[in-house]
Write a protein that holds these residues in place. Structure first.
Motif, mmCIF file in Angstrom:
data_model
loop_
_atom_site.group_PDB
_atom_site.id
_atom_site.type_symbol
_atom_site.label_atom_id
_atom_site.label_comp_id
_atom_site.label_asym_id
_atom_site.label_seq_id
_atom_site.Cartn_x
_atom_site.Cartn_y
_atom_site.Cartn_z
ATOM 1 N N MET A 86 0.763 -1.141 0.010
ATOM 2 C CA MET A 86 0.073 -0.147 -0.092
ATOM 3 C C MET A 86 0.768 1.311 -0.160
ATOM 4 S SD MET A 86 -3.247 0.670 2.354
ATOM 5 C CE MET A 86 -2.749 0.177 3.706
ATOM 6 N N ASN A 87 0.716 2.005 -1.099
ATOM 7 C CA ASN A 87 1.512 3.393 -1.015
ATOM 8 C C ASN A 87 0.655 4.510 -0.378
ATOM 9 O OD1 ASN A 87 3.017 5.283 -1.878
ATOM 10 N ND2 ASN A 87 2.808 5.444 -3.887
ATOM 11 N N TYR A 88 1.374 5.086 0.722
ATOM 12 C CA TYR A 88 0.614 6.173 1.468
ATOM 13 C C TYR A 88 0.534 7.416 0.831
ATOM 14 C CZ TYR A 88 0.633 3.512 5.996
ATOM 15 O OH TYR A 88 0.123 2.464 6.702
ATOM 16 N N ILE A 89 1.521 7.557 -0.187
ATOM 17 C CA ILE A 89 1.641 8.979 -0.685
ATOM 18 C C ILE A 89 0.758 9.172 -1.892
ATOM 19 C CG2 ILE A 89 3.594 10.530 -1.686
ATOM 20 C CD1 ILE A 89 4.463 9.557 0.895
ATOM 21 N N TYR A 90 0.006 10.078 -1.655
ATOM 22 C CA TYR A 90 -0.925 10.516 -2.904
ATOM 23 C C TYR A 90 -0.251 11.514 -3.870
ATOM 24 C CZ TYR A 90 -4.989 11.908 -5.523
ATOM 25 O OH TYR A 90 -6.079 12.132 -6.391
ATOM 26 N N PRO A 91 -0.163 11.364 -5.172
ATOM 27 C CA PRO A 91 0.553 12.103 -6.135
ATOM 28 C C PRO A 91 0.380 13.670 -5.888
ATOM 29 C CG PRO A 91 -0.609 10.293 -7.302
ATOM 30 C CD PRO A 91 -1.191 10.379 -6.031
ATOM 31 N N GLU A 92 1.816 14.263 -5.912
ATOM 32 C CA GLU A 92 1.605 15.774 -5.833
ATOM 33 C C GLU A 92 1.098 16.541 -6.820
ATOM 34 O OE1 GLU A 92 5.622 16.858 -4.399
ATOM 35 O OE2 GLU A 92 4.971 18.711 -3.772
ATOM 36 N N TYR A 93 1.179 15.848 -8.045
ATOM 37 C CA TYR A 93 0.757 16.673 -9.142
ATOM 38 C C TYR A 93 -0.365 15.908 -9.953
ATOM 39 C CZ TYR A 93 4.609 19.484 -7.677
ATOM 40 O OH TYR A 93 5.381 20.152 -7.157
ATOM 41 N N GLU A 94 -1.085 16.565 -10.781
ATOM 42 C CA GLU A 94 -1.859 15.741 -11.368
ATOM 43 C C GLU A 94 -1.864 16.588 -13.110
ATOM 44 O OE1 GLU A 94 -5.756 16.353 -9.960
ATOM 45 O OE2 GLU A 94 -5.199 15.661 -7.926
ATOM 46 N N VAL A 95 -1.783 15.238 -14.103
ATOM 47 C CA VAL A 95 -1.811 15.780 -15.315
ATOM 48 C C VAL A 95 -2.890 16.044 -15.779
ATOM 49 C CG1 VAL A 95 -0.841 14.692 -17.550
ATOM 50 C CG2 VAL A 95 0.542 14.192 -15.372
ATOM 51 N N VAL A 96 -3.148 17.263 -16.340
ATOM 52 C CA VAL A 96 -4.545 17.262 -16.993
ATOM 53 C C VAL A 96 -4.657 17.491 -18.544
ATOM 54 C CG1 VAL A 96 -6.392 18.994 -16.838
ATOM 55 C CG2 VAL A 96 -5.282 18.855 -14.938
ATOM 56 N N ARG A 97 -5.081 16.528 -18.984
ATOM 57 C CA ARG A 97 -5.104 16.372 -20.488
ATOM 58 C C ARG A 97 -6.674 16.805 -21.004
ATOM 59 N NH1 ARG A 97 -1.937 12.941 -22.986
ATOM 60 N NH2 ARG A 97 -1.624 11.962 -20.882
ATOM 61 N N ASN A 98 -6.479 17.867 -21.971
ATOM 62 C CA ASN A 98 -7.626 18.204 -22.721
ATOM 63 C C ASN A 98 -8.028 17.146 -23.993
ATOM 64 O OD1 ASN A 98 -9.541 19.461 -24.307
ATOM 65 N ND2 ASN A 98 -8.944 21.672 -23.787
ATOM 66 N N TYR A 99 -8.760 16.386 -23.569
ATOM 67 C CA TYR A 99 -9.095 15.351 -24.573
ATOM 68 C C TYR A 99 -9.574 15.949 -26.060
ATOM 69 C CZ TYR A 99 -7.815 11.480 -21.645
ATOM 70 O OH TYR A 99 -6.915 10.702 -20.959
ATOM 71 N N ALA A 100 -10.311 17.071 -25.910
ATOM 72 C CA ALA A 100 -10.690 17.583 -27.013
ATOM 73 C C ALA A 100 -9.578 18.257 -27.916
ATOM 74 C CB ALA A 100 -11.580 19.014 -26.762
ATOM 75 N N ARG A 101 -8.375 18.339 -27.261
ATOM 76 C CA ARG A 101 -7.157 18.997 -27.983
ATOM 77 C C ARG A 101 -6.206 17.834 -28.430
ATOM 78 N NH1 ARG A 101 -5.319 24.538 -25.158
ATOM 79 N NH2 ARG A 101 -6.956 25.610 -25.548
ATOM 80 N N CYS A 102 -6.447 16.543 -27.448
ATOM 81 C CA CYS A 102 -5.358 15.722 -27.894
ATOM 82 C C CYS A 102 -5.388 14.708 -29.150
ATOM 83 C CB CYS A 102 -5.325 14.719 -26.568
ATOM 84 S SG CYS A 102 -4.087 13.270 -26.633
ATOM 85 N N ILE A 103 -4.437 14.898 -29.847
ATOM 86 C CA ILE A 103 -4.370 14.317 -31.113
ATOM 87 C C ILE A 103 -3.666 13.012 -31.185
ATOM 88 C CG2 ILE A 103 -4.564 16.313 -32.606
ATOM 89 C CD1 ILE A 103 -1.602 16.059 -33.050
ATOM 90 N N VAL A 104 -3.430 12.137 -30.082
ATOM 91 C CA VAL A 104 -3.110 10.892 -29.793
ATOM 92 C C VAL A 104 -1.571 10.835 -30.386
ATOM 93 C CG1 VAL A 104 -3.401 8.764 -29.171
ATOM 94 C CG2 VAL A 104 -5.264 10.202 -29.439
ATOM 95 N N CYS A 105 -0.856 12.052 -30.501
ATOM 96 C CA CYS A 105 0.513 12.107 -31.241
ATOM 97 C C CYS A 105 1.506 11.322 -30.388
ATOM 98 C CB CYS A 105 1.059 13.086 -31.621
ATOM 99 S SG CYS A 105 1.467 14.192 -30.313
ATOM 100 N N ARG A 106 1.418 10.849 -29.018
ATOM 101 C CA ARG A 106 2.199 9.984 -28.418
ATOM 102 C C ARG A 106 3.510 10.819 -28.279
ATOM 103 N NH1 ARG A 106 1.383 3.683 -30.030
ATOM 104 N NH2 ARG A 106 2.561 3.723 -27.974
ATOM 105 N N ALA A 107 3.690 12.130 -28.438
ATOM 106 C CA ALA A 107 4.747 12.690 -28.228
ATOM 107 C C ALA A 107 5.150 12.804 -26.546
ATOM 108 C CB ALA A 107 4.855 14.128 -28.623
ATOM 109 N N CYS A 108 4.162 13.066 -25.847
ATOM 110 C CA CYS A 108 4.289 13.161 -24.425
ATOM 111 C C CYS A 108 4.669 11.660 -23.833
ATOM 112 C CB CYS A 108 3.079 13.311 -23.732
ATOM 113 S SG CYS A 108 1.642 12.374 -24.313
ATOM 114 N N GLU A 109 4.348 10.646 -24.397
ATOM 115 C CA GLU A 109 4.621 9.124 -24.011
ATOM 116 C C GLU A 109 6.325 9.213 -24.270
ATOM 117 O OE1 GLU A 109 3.122 6.278 -26.541
ATOM 118 O OE2 GLU A 109 3.641 4.392 -24.934
#
Lengths: 238, 499
Positions: free
Chosen positions: B1-24
């Motif tokens: 069990m990991n007690y630490i909740y992520p400090e940051y959240e990645v917010v993706r605007n799916y209306a804009r995402c073209i699934v180019c996978r550059a981020c990946e």
């Protein structure tokens, strides 16, 4: 060339040494510091007592001292040879990376600390009598040998090999030092099985006219690190 | 069990995402993942360090990173940060390790100091029309007139560093930062007529060509220190301390000692590079003097020797000792200085602000009549041209910039250097990350930054009616404090605004 070091200051003496060609003999050496620092391609014989930091950053020169040497001899030495017929002060061969230092007598505290090896560079220090505390502290490479030739007691002081993570320390005698850190393993050397150290031991015996067979028939212990990453488990990313 | 909740959240605007996978493709922390069955991207917030690489690279601006609003029950004593640190240590038994400078909320004195300008009686100078001298020389100055036997004045001086502008890149080792980052700093230093500093990682053979602009460092571990390393440098710096971790040594883990880093440090691959805090051959000023002079002897007194110390409580007495050790230059590193890795608690709690250290060291050396024996460099942290102007008016000869230089090259201060997975190619040795930093672009960005700061400094000097850096040095009348206590003003040696 002969240099009479009587009544001259270190800076002047060192300039004379740098300027002179061929083999050099320094007479009446009396505590002048930094002799031969960074020098290569020279043979220097010193009669008397050179001061601190003899042969610092030495880069291939050969120094023979008929007398004692003081602190920080061979600091950060890269290559060459320092032969001391007497004893050495503290911090002998600090962070040495290459070359050899042979001391017939005793060596002070912190002998060979931070020594490291790299590819063909492998520093070697052999001390004829005893060495002080903290021998080979932070040792990362190279070979340290303490022979304890005339003593019957412990050949090293306290805490040899603290923070050691490379290289090896050879101690002659029956007694295992107390206070060894947990990351060091100690084991006896099988008779005559010195491996790469044999060449240096033979050279040492030749330099000081000692009996190799007689010396090496006594028991030896070897200290080695268990890990080259002693602090691996210590941290957590924050 | 990991007690630490992520400090940051990645917010993706799916209306804009073209699934180019550059981020990946770009994230070395493997935060982004392609879900083939749904033809969409997904993020794993736990591994995000908020370095903005994906955000910057995203061609449609579909990504942003926000701080999580997930929270613990309110408690001003037991903050979320404190609780999480305890969780981490309870889980691992490890010392908390962080990077870059102290981020905590201590006073920044530079931000409470204001700069003077001329009005009416003492005309300001227009730096675009009139000459403005920003060149400085660092090294021991002549403090006594000496004559030879014929009565002629001896004009020889101790060796000096000659800088076009009083800024240098502070020590960052090859190993802590990448080959390309080092090359960028070296090229920029050459172009600008200033210096960069190798740190304690040796000097890569390719960078010997920048030797005229190179300061080499000698620290307790002596990594990569040999005769030609010393010979090639413009100056030699003995590292006694570092602002980010006073009293703590350096430790580059074996995992980062690979390939050319191992060759440059001259230690085997995979072996830890340990530089303990104490030089075990230096227990006194006399011992320090011995190292200073062994370096001078080895290099024929041709180069200034710098001694770098951290700003700690008794820094004035230490600096006074260092000034008498034969050092030509003292570098003082404040408690906000950056680092590739330091124990969090040390970084955040040890040392003092550089503004106070500088003001009191300068005063002490002047009181003792030895200020001219040494030049003073300050760092940790200098963030802008105004910080430099204020530092010089408080008595510095020059500043070191580290974090600012990294930011100019693309660092986004995610403070994760210790992971070795810098997505910007700076604090990493992973080849496909290193090549993301293009030295010819990064070098130009460094040149731009220093050039811009130089322009700003000229403007401010001109505004004060001063036409050279030298006339600003220690000119504390050009400064006024705002919102400072009497004690703070006394230490800084400045008046309050309105006085």
């Amino acid at each position: 060339m002969k240099i009479n070091a009587k009544n001259i200051e270190y800076r002047e003496l060192n300039q004379l040494i740098k300027k002179s060609k061929g083999d050099i003999t320094i007479d009446n050496c009396i505590g002048q510091r930094y002799i031969a620092s960074g020098l290569s391609n020279k043979k220097i014989k010193i009669n008397g007592t050179p001061g601190n930091a003899l042969g610092a950053y030495l880069d291939g020169a050969e120094i023979t001292v008929l007398g004692n040497v003081q602190d920080a001899t061979g600091d950060t030495m890269n290559d060459g040879k320092i032969i001391v017929h007497g004893s050495a002060g503290d911090a002998l061969g600090y962070a040495m990376r290459g070359g050899r230092i042979y001391v017939r007598g005793h060596a002070g505290y912190r002998t060979g600390i931070h020594m490291k090896e790299y590819e063909t560079k492998k520093p070697v220090i052999i001390v004829g009598e005893s060495a002080g505390s903290f021998l080979g502290e932070y040792l990362a490479g190279g070979i340290l040998v303490v022979l304890g030739l005339s003593g019957t007691g412990m050949v090293v002081g306290n805490f040899p090999g603290t923070g050691m993570h490379g290289g090896k320390i050879l101690l002659r005698g029956n007694r295992i030092p107390q206070s060894l850190p947990p990351q060091i393993s100690i084991s006896p050397i099988e008779k005559g099985n010195f491996g790469e150290v044999e060449t240096y031991l033979r050279e040492y015996c030749e330099v000081f006219s000692l009996d190799y067979e007689g010396i090496t028939k006594e028991p030896f212990f070897i200290l080695k690190p268990n890990s080259s990453n002693p602090y691996h488990q210590m941290y957590v990313t924050n | 069990m990991n007690y630490i909740y992520p400090e940051y959240e990645v917010v993706r605007n799916y209306a804009r995402c073209i699934v180019c996978r550059a981020c990946e493709n770009q994230c070395a922390n493997c935060v982004h993942r392609y879900i083939e069955s749904e033809n969409r991207m997904e993020s794993k917030d736990d591994d995000c360090v908020n370095c903005h690489r994906c955000v910057t690279i995203c061609p449609t601006r579909a990504l942003k990173i926000i701080k999580s609003d997930h929270t613990f029950r309110y408690n001003s004593n037991w903050t979320g940060k404190t609780i999480n640190e305890i969780f981490k240590q309870a889980e691992s038994g490890g010392v908390l390790l962080s990077s870059m400078g102290n981020p905590e909320n201590y006073p920044v004195y530079f931000d409470k100091i204001l700069i003077n300008a001329s009005q009416v009686t003492n005309p300001s100078i227009d730096p675009l029309r009139e000459p403005m001298e920003t060149r400085v020389f660092l090294g021991s100055k002549v403090h006594k007139i000496k004559r030879d036997s014929n009565g002629k004045i001896d004009t020889s001086t101790a060796p000096q560093l000659d800088l076009s502008v009083p800024i240098m890149f502070s020590a960052m080792s090859y190993g802590s930062i990448s080959y390309n980052a080092h090359e960028s700093l070296a090229k920029a230093a050459e172009k600008l007529g200033i210096y960069y500093n190798t740190g304690e990682g040796g000097l890569h053979e390719d960078f010997y060509k920048y030797s005229k602009n190179t300061i080499v460092q000698v620290a307790s571990g002596r990594f990569g220190v040999h005769k030609s390393y010393l010979d090639t440098a413009a100056a030699i710096e003995i590292k006694m301390g570092q602002g980010a971790k006073p009293g703590i040594g350096g430790h580059l883990p074996g995992a980062k000692i690979v390939g050319a880093v191992s060759r440059t440090r001259m230690i085997p691959e995979g072996s830890d590079a340990i530089s303990p805090a104490p030089h075990h051959d230096i227990y006194s000023i006399e011992d320090l003097r011995q190292l200073v002079f062994s370096l001078k002897e080895a290099t024929d007194y041709k180069k200034p020797v710098i001694v770098k110390i951290a700003a700690v409580h008794n820094v004035t007495a230490i600096a006074s000792g260092v000034a008498r050790s034969g050092a030509d230059i003292i570098a003082i590193d404040g408690f906000r200085g950056g680092t590739g890795a330091a124990p969090t608690k040390i970084r955040d709690n040890v040392g003092i602000p550089i503004e106070l250290a500088l003001a009191s060291v300068d005063k002490r050396l002047r009181d003792e009549g030895i200020r001219d024996r040494v030049s003073l460099i300050v760092g940790g942290s200098i963030r802008s041209s105004t910080d430099i102007i204020k530092a010089i008016a408080l008595g510095a000869d020059c500043v070191y910039i580290g974090s600012a230089a990294l930011i100019a090259m693309g660092c986004h201060l995610c403070r994760s250097c210790q992971s070795g997975k810098c997505n910007w190619g700076i604090a990493t040795q992973i080849p496909n990350l290193v090549k993301r930093l293009n030295p010819s672009i990064a070098y130009q960005r460094l040149v731009n930054l220093v050039t811009a700061w130089n322009h700003e400094m000229r403007e401010m000097l001109g505004g004060m009616g001063i036409n050279s850096i030298e006339s600003l040095k220690g000119n504390r009348l050009m400064l006024r404090g705002v919102g400072l206590t009497d004690k703070e003003l006394e230490i800084l040696g400045i008046f309050h605004a309105g006085e």
